[in-house]
Design an enzyme around this catalytic site. Structure first.
Site, PDB file in Angstrom:
ATOM      1  CG  ASP A  14      -1.935   1.157   1.337  1.00 55.53           C
ATOM      2  OD1 ASP A  14      -1.959   2.110   0.462  1.00 55.53           O
ATOM      3  OD2 ASP A  14      -2.657   1.101   2.153  1.00 55.53           O
ATOM      4  CG  LEU A  15       3.172   1.862  -2.787  1.00 55.71           C
ATOM      5  CD1 LEU A  15       4.064   1.804  -4.198  1.00 55.71           C
ATOM      6  CD2 LEU A  15       4.473   1.931  -1.538  1.00 55.71           C
ATOM      7  CD  GLU A  16      -3.709   4.658   0.603  1.00 62.66           C
ATOM      8  OE1 GLU A  16      -4.458   5.696   0.422  1.00 62.66           O
ATOM      9  OE2 GLU A  16      -3.738   3.803   1.467  1.00 62.66           O
ATOM     10  CB  ILE A  17       1.225  10.918   0.701  1.00 68.39           C
ATOM     11  CG1 ILE A  17       2.325  10.830  -0.491  1.00 68.39           C
ATOM     12  CG2 ILE A  17       1.715  12.051   1.758  1.00 68.39           C
ATOM     13  CD1 ILE A  17       3.523  10.392  -0.307  1.00 68.39           C
ATOM     14  CG  ASN A  24       3.663   7.136   4.861  1.00 65.34           C
ATOM     15  OD1 ASN A  24       4.699   6.920   5.699  1.00 65.34           O
ATOM     16  ND2 ASN A  24       3.610   6.260   3.684  1.00 65.34           N
TER      17      ASN A  24
END
Length: 241
Positions: A139-142, A145
């Site tokens: 899961d790649l999210e700003i 984060n």
């Protein structure tokens, strides 16, 4: 300056005002119905596609047989985050989804605050390779984060340090869940051969995808409250590393 009484614009008649109010209410109702359809409805499936969900501890206790009976064929279940956080409901959801016949995969939330290699070790401790499972997802999210914002080259190196050992252990490519905020700051999709998991609430994504998240506010039997709804082409997921 005050106008002479004869030149003042006449006030709208009460009946005319109510017609405008009624028209505005109708427009708002129509917009509400359209918005609800986009947020809650399940899109029609094409050949090779199935409905699914992605879940974490935020969904609480899940009745997985009820989920399966509601037309849900697969689930991605949050397993881990960073280098030391394990979702408290992962083991419970993983076992129960499997018993209910829901195809299951695990996903890891990638943090910008920890080395990629450490995150890979943590993920593999939490989710050892399983040939019967769907391939792992990251899961790649700003959003959600940590506060650090390394430069893109450093992030690319740390992401590669996560992907390489996970793919080597599992023998399959990791699915990339890519938020628009992440892609805007740390592009990963262009030139990637990995399965892409994209978000679009107003129709199918406008670039190639393997998993499509179409709602954050879905309703599924067996889940209390809202849940993310997805569509996947499962036969495209299993790509060798």
């Amino acid at each position: 300056m005050q106008q002479p009484a004869a030149s003042r614009s006449p006030r709208p008649a009460p009946a005319r005002r109510w017609r405008w109010v009624a028209a505005a209410v109708v427009v708002l109702l129509v917009l509400g119905v359209v918005a609800a359809w986009f947020l809650l409805a399940r899109p029609g499936l094409r050949d090779g596609e199935v409905h699914g969900v992605d879940v974490s501890r935020h969904q609480g206790a899940i009745d997985w047989p009820a989920v399966a009976a509601d037309g849900i064929s697969f689930a991605y279940i949050k397993s881990s985050e960073g280098s030391d956080l394990t979702d408290v409901r992962f083991a419970e959801n993983w076992d129960a989804a499997g018993r209910a016949g829901v195809e299951r995969g695990a996903y890891h939330f990638f943090t910008l605050c920890r080395p990629g290699a450490e995150q890979a070790e943590h993920f593999l401790r939490t989710v050892p390779p399983d040939a019967a499972a769907l391939p792992p997802a990251v899961d790649l999210e700003i959003a959600g984060n940590c506060s650090q914002r390394p430069d893109p080259e450093a992030v690319r190196a740390e992401l590669d340090a996560f992907l390489a050992p996970v793919e080597a252990a599992w023998g399959r490519q990791v699915v990339l869940y890519v938020g628009e905020d992440w892609e805007g700051e740390y592009p990963v999709l262009d030139g990637s051969t990995r399965p892409a998991w994209l978000v679009s609430f107003v129709g199918r994504p406008d670039r190639p995808w393997t998993v499509w998240q179409h709602s954050w506010w879905g309703r599924v039997d067996g889940v209390e409250g809202r849940v993310d709804l997805d569509v996947a082409r499962l036969d495209e997921l299993d790509r060798p590393a």
